[in-house]
Design a protein around this motif. Structure first.
Motif, PDB file in Angstrom:
ATOM      1  N   GLU A 173       0.078  -1.039   0.071  1.00 50.50           N
ATOM      2  CA  GLU A 173       0.146   0.441  -0.095  1.00 50.50           C
ATOM      3  C   GLU A 173       1.051   1.182  -0.337  1.00 50.50           C
ATOM      4  O   GLU A 173       0.318   2.321  -1.012  1.00 50.50           O
ATOM      5  CB  GLU A 173      -1.021   0.101   1.109  1.00 50.50           C
ATOM      6  N   LEU A 174       1.846   0.929   0.919  1.00 49.17           N
ATOM      7  CA  LEU A 174       2.897   2.855   1.256  1.00 49.17           C
ATOM      8  C   LEU A 174       3.820   2.576  -0.435  1.00 49.17           C
ATOM      9  O   LEU A 174       3.637   3.975  -0.744  1.00 49.17           O
ATOM     10  CB  LEU A 174       3.343   1.836   1.572  1.00 49.17           C
ATOM     11  N   LEU A 175       3.953   1.678  -0.997  1.00 48.96           N
ATOM     12  CA  LEU A 175       5.179   1.389  -2.346  1.00 48.96           C
ATOM     13  C   LEU A 175       3.765   1.993  -3.304  1.00 48.96           C
ATOM     14  O   LEU A 175       4.272   2.625  -4.694  1.00 48.96           O
ATOM     15  CB  LEU A 175       5.412   0.481  -2.615  1.00 48.96           C
ATOM     16  N   GLU A 176       2.386   1.642  -3.905  1.00 48.40           N
ATOM     17  CA  GLU A 176       1.663   2.224  -4.007  1.00 48.40           C
ATOM     18  C   GLU A 176       1.414   3.521  -4.142  1.00 48.40           C
ATOM     19  O   GLU A 176       1.483   4.473  -5.007  1.00 48.40           O
ATOM     20  CB  GLU A 176       0.575   1.679  -3.929  1.00 48.40           C
ATOM     21  N   MET A 177       1.664   3.868  -2.930  1.00 45.61           N
ATOM     22  CA  MET A 177       1.083   5.920  -2.329  1.00 45.61           C
ATOM     23  C   MET A 177       2.476   6.866  -2.409  1.00 45.61           C
ATOM     24  O   MET A 177       2.588   8.095  -3.703  1.00 45.61           O
ATOM     25  CB  MET A 177       0.980   5.660  -1.377  1.00 45.61           C
ATOM     26  N   LEU A 178       3.579   5.634  -2.895  1.00 47.08           N
ATOM     27  CA  LEU A 178       4.487   7.226  -2.567  1.00 47.08           C
ATOM     28  C   LEU A 178       4.631   6.887  -4.184  1.00 47.08           C
ATOM     29  O   LEU A 178       5.801   7.836  -4.620  1.00 47.08           O
ATOM     30  CB  LEU A 178       5.907   6.007  -1.892  1.00 47.08           C
ATOM     31  N   GLN A 179       5.244   5.515  -5.179  1.00 48.37           N
ATOM     32  CA  GLN A 179       5.261   5.640  -6.226  1.00 48.37           C
ATOM     33  C   GLN A 179       7.014   6.120  -6.308  1.00 48.37           C
ATOM     34  O   GLN A 179       7.236   7.473  -7.425  1.00 48.37           O
ATOM     35  CB  GLN A 179       4.986   6.156  -7.274  1.00 48.37           C
TER      36      GLN A 179
END
Length: 211
Positions: A25-31
């Motif tokens: 989820e964090l990786l998707e948000m942070l790009q």
């Protein structure tokens, strides 16, 4: 977004992020950029969580650029502002300020802090600790000295010799005068601020100014 604490002042902005999201989820948000993703992939699981929590704070504050590190490990950004970072039990504290700054977040652990008090509390600091708030004082003194250590980039190691907290009263004085005493016995004064936040955590930060 699990921001559990935020404070914005004229000179500083602080947030505490509780890292409850999954890594995905964090990786998707942070790009993340390709370079940062490679750095992330090389880390241990614990360090991955810290890495993502730091960059979640950076993202939330809509800051530009990258967080970089000096050889000592002190974080910085290419800006006329200063930053500091702290981690504790799934929470990440992040501050950006126009002043040189250090920040510390610690989970309340009374038994541990009592056991190590002799390593960081000076005699002149013991004199103003009130018994009924003993562990509060100890956590705040520890947090202030840890923040001073970070602000000074770890150049002075002794929490007894090089860092001093002036007398304050818990729950009354929200600003604390503190000092760094260098090897030549020169003294520089700073301002510490503290708060207790969600789930019994102590948040302390020190600024290179006297307000």
């Amino acid at each position: 977004m699990p921001v559990v604490y935020k404070l914005k002042r004229r000179h500083s902005h602080i947030i505490v992020w509780e890292v409850t999201e999954s890594n995905e989820e964090l990786l998707e948000m942070l790009q993340l950029s390709e370079e940062r993703r490679k750095a992330y992939d090389s880390l241990s699981e614990k360090r991955k969580r810290e890495f993502l929590g730091i960059r979640a704070c950076f993202h939330y504050l809509q800051l530009e650029g990258e967080i970089r590190y000096l050889p000592s490990g002190k974080p910085y950004i290419k800006s006329n502002h200063h930053i500091s970072i702290s981690h504790s039990w799934g929470k990440v504290a992040f501050i950006i300020s126009k002043f040189a700054v250090g920040i510390d977040i610690e989970k309340s652990r009374p038994e541990k802090i009592l056991n190590i008090r002799h390593k960081f509390v000076r005699e002149d600091e013991e004199a103003f600790i009130e018994k009924k708030h003993e562990t509060d004082y100890l956590h705040i003194i520890w947090g202030a000295k840890e923040s001073l250590y970070k602000l000074h980039d770890g150049g002075l190691e002794s929490f007894l010799q090089h860092y001093k907290i002036e007398k304050f009263r818990f729950n009354y004085d929200q600003k604390i005068v503190c000092e760094i005493i260098d090897e030549e016995h020169h003294t520089q004064f700073y301002t510490a601020h503290y708060d207790r936040i969600k789930d019994g955590f102590y948040l302390v930060y020190v600024l290179d100014n006297i307000l």
